[in-house]
Design an enzyme around this catalytic site. Structure first.
Site, PDB file in Angstrom:
ATOM      1  N   GLY A  88       1.173  -1.171   0.171  1.00 17.85           N
ATOM      2  CA  GLY A  88      -0.269   0.455  -0.243  1.00 17.85           C
ATOM      3  C   GLY A  88       1.264   1.446  -0.282  1.00 17.85           C
ATOM      4  N   HIS A 158       9.219  -3.220  -7.105  1.00 14.39           N
ATOM      5  CA  HIS A 158       8.380  -2.324  -8.128  1.00 14.39           C
ATOM      6  C   HIS A 158       9.024  -2.012  -9.008  1.00 14.39           C
ATOM      7  CE1 HIS A 158       4.960  -3.513  -6.259  1.00 14.39           C
ATOM      8  NE2 HIS A 158       4.557  -2.545  -5.184  1.00 14.39           N
TER       9      HIS A 158
END
Length: 241
Positions: A88, A158
């Site tokens: 998140g 990521h």
């Protein structure tokens, strides 16, 4: 220690949360005889805490309870069999860990009791010495940079090195290079989607569901790509495999 630090929670086409790393995670849960886990979901801003816990229960086959149900979160961590930290927003997550006085309880649980720690994206970021290599926006006006320090090197989850047509801003490589230019004694491990670093005892391993490597960024040195952790041997106090 038992750490599984994942770049992301799902890869393209995954139906299950953490599906690409299920083999590694279930092996740890079985070895440590884990039947239940505490979920730290503070990184979630637009998602439901309990829904995330149910997703994990479905995927991992254990009982998962969100820490927001406990009146005394630090005591819940002190009794935890496993700690799962959702992805998140890293800034929100780290701020809440400090506000809830959970930094030291988590550090003690993982280091002293060897409680498994499983974190992806933001949950991976906060396992590092600081959250300075997150990709997220600082959505809280009161922000804290130091984090858990369970893993001694900064990670950028990521990670992507693709060049998007028409994008005129800095690439991820350029952003990380800026970090290294300012923090010249520090290194950054860039984890692509579908990859993880696992610490079990004193051994550090790398896994990629897509059979891709990770990169190491250092100031003044060529950025290199690796498919095992041997290149990290000078940076971490673990046996690199």
């Amino acid at each position: 220690m038992e750490l599984i630090l994942l770049s992301n929670g799902k890869t393209s086409g995954d139906e299950e949360l953490l599906g690409y790393a299920k083999k590694q995670i279930l092996a740890v849960l079985e070895r440590r005889k884990v039947a239940k886990a505490i979920l730290i979901p503070y990184a979630l801003i637009r998602s439901d805490y309990d829904a995330r816990a149910r997703d994990l229960e479905s995927s991992l086959g254990i009982s998962v309870t969100s820490i927001h149900h406990f009146d005394k979160p630090a005591e819940a961590i002190a009794q935890a069999e496993c700690i799962i930290v959702s992805g998140g927003n890293t800034w929100m997550l780290n701020q809440m860990l400090h506000e809830k006085d959970l930094i030291v309880p988590i550090q003690r649980a993982v280091r002293e009791r060897e409680v498994p720690y499983i974190g992806w994206s933001a949950g991976c970021n906060v396992a590092c010495p600081s959250i300075r290599t997150t990709n997220d926006m600082p959505v809280r006006s009161s922000v804290v940079l130091p984090s858990l320090g369970l893993f001694p090197v900064q990670i950028n989850p990521h990670y992507i090195d693709a060049h998007l047509s028409g994008h005129m801003g800095e690439t991820r490589d350029e952003r990380i290079a800026e970090f290294c230019a300012v923090n010249q004694t520090e290194s950054v491990v860039a984890l692509r989607e579908g990859s993880l670093l696992q610490i079990s005892g004193t051994k550090l391993r790398y896994y990629s569901a897509k059979e891709q490597g990770f990169k190491i960024f250092r100031h003044g040195q060529e950025t290199t790509e690796h498919f095992d952790t041997a290149a990290l041997s000078e940076l971490v106090p673990f046996t690199c495999c």
